[in-house]
Design an enzyme around this catalytic site. Structure first.
Site, PDB file in Angstrom:
ATOM      1  N   LYS A  15       1.021  -1.286  -0.063  1.00  7.26           N
ATOM      2  CA  LYS A  15      -0.197   0.065   0.152  1.00  7.26           C
ATOM      3  C   LYS A  15       0.929   1.364   0.094  1.00  7.26           C
ATOM      4  CE  LYS A  15       0.872   1.099   4.523  1.00  7.26           C
ATOM      5  NZ  LYS A  15       1.616   2.213   4.886  1.00  7.26           N
ATOM      6  N   ASP A 144      -1.884  -1.457  10.702  1.00  9.75           N
ATOM      7  CA  ASP A 144      -2.099  -1.482   9.386  1.00  9.75           C
ATOM      8  C   ASP A 144      -2.848  -2.760   8.808  1.00  9.75           C
ATOM      9  OD1 ASP A 144      -1.138   0.841   9.255  1.00  9.75           O
ATOM     10  OD2 ASP A 144       0.889   0.618   8.223  1.00  9.75           O
TER      11      ASP A 144
HETATM   12  O1  C5P Z   1       0.842  -1.351  15.175  1.00  6.92           O
HETATM   13  P1  C5P Z   1       2.181  -1.448  14.883  1.00  6.92           P
HETATM   14  O2  C5P Z   1       2.939  -2.640  15.456  1.00  6.92           O
HETATM   15  O3  C5P Z   1       2.275  -1.214  13.270  1.00  6.92           O
HETATM   16  O4  C5P Z   1       2.963  -0.060  15.314  1.00  6.92           O
HETATM   17  C1  C5P Z   1       4.118  -0.086  15.482  1.00  6.92           C
HETATM   18  C2  C5P Z   1       4.768   1.391  16.345  1.00  6.92           C
HETATM   19  O5  C5P Z   1       4.214   2.409  15.601  1.00  6.92           O
HETATM   20  C3  C5P Z   1       3.759   1.382  17.819  1.00  6.92           C
HETATM   21  O6  C5P Z   1       4.237   0.409  18.621  1.00  6.92           O
HETATM   22  C4  C5P Z   1       3.601   2.957  17.950  1.00  6.92           C
HETATM   23  O7  C5P Z   1       4.814   3.368  18.566  1.00  6.92           O
HETATM   24  C5  C5P Z   1       3.715   3.408  16.417  1.00  6.92           C
HETATM   25  N1  C5P Z   1       2.276   3.661  16.156  1.00  6.92           N
HETATM   26  C6  C5P Z   1       1.676   4.810  16.764  1.00  6.92           C
HETATM   27  N2  C5P Z   1       0.222   5.103  16.262  1.00  6.92           N
HETATM   28  C7  C5P Z   1      -0.228   4.239  15.313  1.00  6.92           C
HETATM   29  C8  C5P Z   1       0.285   3.331  14.626  1.00  6.92           C
HETATM   30  C9  C5P Z   1       1.572   2.695  15.074  1.00  6.92           C
HETATM   31  O8  C5P Z   1       2.041   5.398  17.639  1.00  6.92           O
HETATM   32  N3  C5P Z   1      -1.552   4.635  14.833  1.00  6.92           N
END
Ligand code: C5P
Length: 308
Positions: A15, A144
């Site tokens: 994406k 995501d």
């Molecule tokens: O959800 P994911 O594991 O992809 O997120 C990785 C990191 O990115 C999270 O630990 C957080 O620090 C940050 N993040 C965030 N807000 C989001 C998505 C991700 O702060 N909406």
């Protein structure tokens, strides 16, 4: 192939974020966002095979192939474990993942692999869970991941789990350029927070959600989209990264892109073209400068798991 062996192939498209506005850090550490996600016809591919025999030993071997390996298998094995836990599916599995999406590139490679693994397991196991049940597992795996169960184009809110499908734009070409270094999502959010602490956020005059959603149906040259990470990277990341982002985005302008930007929290930049010839020419020029250059197009709907 023995009778109880079943094989399933599924694509795992990447994406881009055409637009990405990040809100303040929430109490749970995540940030609320507003984004336009667009699925592309370039990505990884997964093959899942259930082994014959008694479903007593729920092992899972994952074989990763391709340019972007490293820890990419981790989120797939988490998806398998979660699916087993929620459904009781026990068959031993072999998974082959052909990785093409650069890791740490802001293209959602790991998230797409996880969503595709869930969809394939749903088909292979015969569990036939509804989308809502898969979305619940997807959200537990990463912000995501839920988007990739739907694909196409979506207006995305919350930490990534609130999805509103939008009509995907037609007749466009997209050129992806990865500058050859990864950008860690967590570190990028932390940098954004630190920069914001230094002063009040700059009001970049982003239009209303309704205007942003409607803009996707208009000419890319008039898109009002913006990525909050880009100005921060251009001002506060390492000098080499700043030079790379500046250089690629300037090249996209010079090469006739109707729109260009940064995907997610970096590091991949993209150019959107309405003229196929201009996109091909741009990809050719950029390939002389960068190792990862991919010419692709938006995918209006995502492919389902194919049982073989
Ligand atoms: O959800 P994911 O594991 O992809 O997120 C990785 C990191 O990115 C999270 O630990 C957080 O620090 C940050 N993040 C965030 N807000 C989001 C998505 C991700 O702060 N909406």
């Amino acid at each position: 192939m023995r009778r109880s062996e079943r094989v399933c192939r599924i694509s795992a498209p990447c994406k881009i974020n055409l637009h990405l506005r990040i809100g303040v850090r929430r109490d749970d550490g995540f940030h609320d966002l507003e984004s336009v996600f667009l699925c592309l016809a370039f990505g990884d591919a997964l093959w899942l095979r259930t082994l014959p025999g008694a479903p007593a030993e729920p092992d899972c071997l994952i074989q990763m192939e391709g340019a972007a390996l490293e820890s990419g298998g981790n989120i797939i094995s988490r998806a398998v474990s979660l699916f087993r836990e929620r459904t009781g599916f026990k068959h031993p599995l072999r998974i082959r993942a052909e990785k093409r999406i650069p890791l740490g590139g802001g293209l959602g490679g790991g998230s797409s692999d996880a969503a595709s693994a869930l969809m394939a397991l749903n088909a292979l196991s015969g569990a036939s869970l509804p989308l809502e049940a898969l979305e619940d597992m997807a959200a537990a795996l990463g912000s995501d991941v839920p988007f990739f169960l739907r694909g196409g184009a979506c207006w995305v809110r919350g930490r990534g789990e609130k999805l509103e499908p939008l009509p995907a734009p037609e007749g466009l070409r997209v050129v992806l350029v990865n500058p050859g270094f990864p950008s860690g999502t967590q570190a990028a959010f932390a940098l954004l927070d630190r920069e914001r602490e230094k002063g009040p956020p700059v009001d970049c005059g982003v239009p209303s959600p309704e205007a942003l959603k409607a803009a996707l149906g208009e000419a890319p040259a008039s898109w009002p989209y913006h990525n909050d990470f880009l100005p921060v990277f251009l001002a506060a990341s390492e000098a080499a990264s700043q030079r790379a982002y500046h250089g690629i985005l300037r090249d996209f302008k010079d090469l006739g892109a109707d729109f260009s930007g940064l995907s997610g929290a970096g590091s991949t930049c993209f150019g959107v073209f309405t003229q196929a010839g201009a996109a091909e020419q741009a990809a050719g020029v950029l390939k002389k400068k960068w190792n990862f250059v991919q010419l692709t197009f938006p995918l209006a709907s995502r492919a389902h798991a194919v049982l073989q």
